[in-house]
Design an enzyme around this catalytic site. Structure first.
Site, short mmCIF file in Angstrom:
data_model
loop_
_atom_site.label_atom_id
_atom_site.label_comp_id
_atom_site.label_asym_id
_atom_site.label_seq_id
_atom_site.Cartn_x
_atom_site.Cartn_y
_atom_site.Cartn_z
N THR A 282 17.64 79.42 77.65
CA THR A 282 17.71 80.09 79.00
C THR A 282 18.83 79.47 79.99
OG1 THR A 282 16.13 79.29 80.31
CG2 THR A 282 15.61 81.06 78.77
N ARG B 77 16.90 71.37 81.74
CA ARG B 77 17.48 72.90 81.35
C ARG B 77 16.88 73.29 80.14
NH1 ARG B 77 23.57 74.00 81.81
NH2 ARG B 77 23.91 72.40 80.26
N ASP C 189 28.24 66.11 77.44
CA ASP C 189 26.83 66.04 78.21
C ASP C 189 26.86 64.63 78.78
OD1 ASP C 189 24.12 65.23 78.21
OD2 ASP C 189 23.82 67.06 76.85
N ASP D 35 23.92 62.05 77.89
CA ASP D 35 23.92 61.54 76.60
C ASP D 35 25.06 60.46 76.67
OD1 ASP D 35 21.86 62.98 75.34
OD2 ASP D 35 23.43 64.39 74.47
C1 PRP Z 1 22.90 68.35 83.03
C2 PRP Z 1 23.32 67.81 84.32
C3 PRP Z 1 22.86 68.28 85.30
C4 PRP Z 1 22.75 69.78 84.67
C5 PRP Z 1 23.88 70.80 85.29
O1 PRP Z 1 21.45 67.84 82.79
O2 PRP Z 1 23.24 66.23 84.56
O3 PRP Z 1 21.44 68.09 85.87
O4 PRP Z 1 22.83 69.67 83.21
O5 PRP Z 1 23.59 71.85 84.70
P1 PRP Z 1 23.46 73.34 85.58
O6 PRP Z 1 24.42 73.10 86.67
O7 PRP Z 1 23.76 74.38 84.58
O8 PRP Z 1 21.69 73.28 85.71
P2 PRP Z 1 20.61 68.18 81.69
O9 PRP Z 1 19.72 69.35 81.95
O10 PRP Z 1 21.46 68.29 80.47
O11 PRP Z 1 19.51 66.79 81.59
P3 PRP Z 1 19.94 65.29 81.45
O12 PRP Z 1 20.49 64.78 82.59
O13 PRP Z 1 18.85 64.76 81.00
O14 PRP Z 1 21.02 65.08 80.17
N1 URA Z 2 25.29 69.15 81.68
C1 URA Z 2 26.33 68.32 81.36
O1 URA Z 2 25.82 67.25 80.86
N2 URA Z 2 27.40 68.64 80.90
C2 URA Z 2 28.10 69.94 81.13
O2 URA Z 2 29.41 70.32 80.98
C3 URA Z 2 27.20 70.91 81.52
C4 URA Z 2 25.76 70.59 82.08
#
Ligand code: PRP
Ligand code: URA
Length: 215
Positions: free
Chosen positions: A114, A110, A206, A209
């Site tokens: 944005t 993400r 997160d 993380d």
């Molecule tokens: C997190 C999570 C989802 C997304 C959810 O991933 O694992 O994929 O955010 O958010 P959304 O519904 O608003 O799209 P992130 O983009 O933080 O990446 P990561 O898995 O590498 O931590």
């Molecule tokens: N992605 C995460 O990992 N946690 C949240 O709460 C939202 C998006």
């Protein structure tokens, strides 16, 4: 699965073990090791529910007492598709329930400003269009990532898609219901809302993380 305020394709776990384990995961003091193990365990429980509709056939088995025609899985072709990176934490739990499933990977991040999702990687089994696809990600927040992942699978010809998440925000569920009305959504819990940074509240932070210990 409990009744909920969403449509008939949305299934929310109402099992005390899932609620209990999610509460441990939500605690910011839970260690990376415990968090990772719990992601896998809760993933296994949700998979169990999500596979309730698997078709059965029968086969002859000789028990110690007699021969009998008994139920066995009809051998449906399934692929589990984690959204990278946090979705990786769920793969092990899904495979413990369905050891023969194939695994496709979809890389999605993400934009921090944005919150728009971007696909950076997609590697699927060759016959993905013929498989039932279970997209897995711990978090469904705005729904943007799952929405894009489902669209990517639809582009590849997939018609039978399920989405499994540990924690969902109502707005994310509503987005998937609107854009992909045929997708069945399985959630460990539905939380209240998102904060101004797009994080689920109360949520669990997160997920990536916390699974990988990157913060
Ligand atoms: C997190 C999570 C989802 C997304 C959810 O991933 O694992 O994929 O955010 O958010 P959304 O519904 O608003 O799209 P992130 O983009 O933080 O990446 P990561 O898995 O590498 O931590
Ligand atoms: N992605 C995460 O990992 N946690 C949240 O709460 C939202 C998006």
């Amino acid at each position: 699965m409990s009744q909920n305020q969403f449509g008939p394709k949305v299934h929310v776990m109402d099992h005390p073990l899932v609620a209990h384990k999610l509460t441990i995961m939500r605690d910011k003091n839970t260690s990376v090791k415990d968090f990772r193990e719990l992601v896998s365990e809760v993933g296994m429980f949700i998979t169990y529910e999500a596979m309730r509709d698997l078709p059965l056939t029968t086969k002859e088995v000789e028990t110690p007492l007699c021969k009998a025609m008994l139920p066995t899985l009809a051998g449906k072709k399934i692929a589990v598709v984690p959204i990278l990176r946090a979705g990786l934490g769920l793969v092990d739990g899904v495979l413990r329930m369905m050891p023969s499933a194939r695994v496709g990977h979809i890389g999605m991040y993400r934009d921090e400003e944005t919150l728009e999702p971007h696909v950076y990687f997609c590697k699927m089994p060759k016959d993905i269009a013929e498989r039932e696809v279970m997209i897995v990600d711990p978090m469904l927040a705005t729904g943007g990532s799952a929405d894009a992942a489902i669209s990517e699978m639809e582009k590849r010809g997939c018609t039978n898609i399920k989405l499994m998440v540990l924690v969902a925000a109502p707005v994310g569920i509503q987005l998937i219901e609107k854009n992909h009305p045929n997708v069945e959504i399985y959630c460990g819990a539905v939380d209240e809302c998102l904060n101004e940074h797009g994080y689920i509240v109360p949520g669990l932070g997160d997920a990536g993380d916390r699974i990988f210990g990157t913060k």
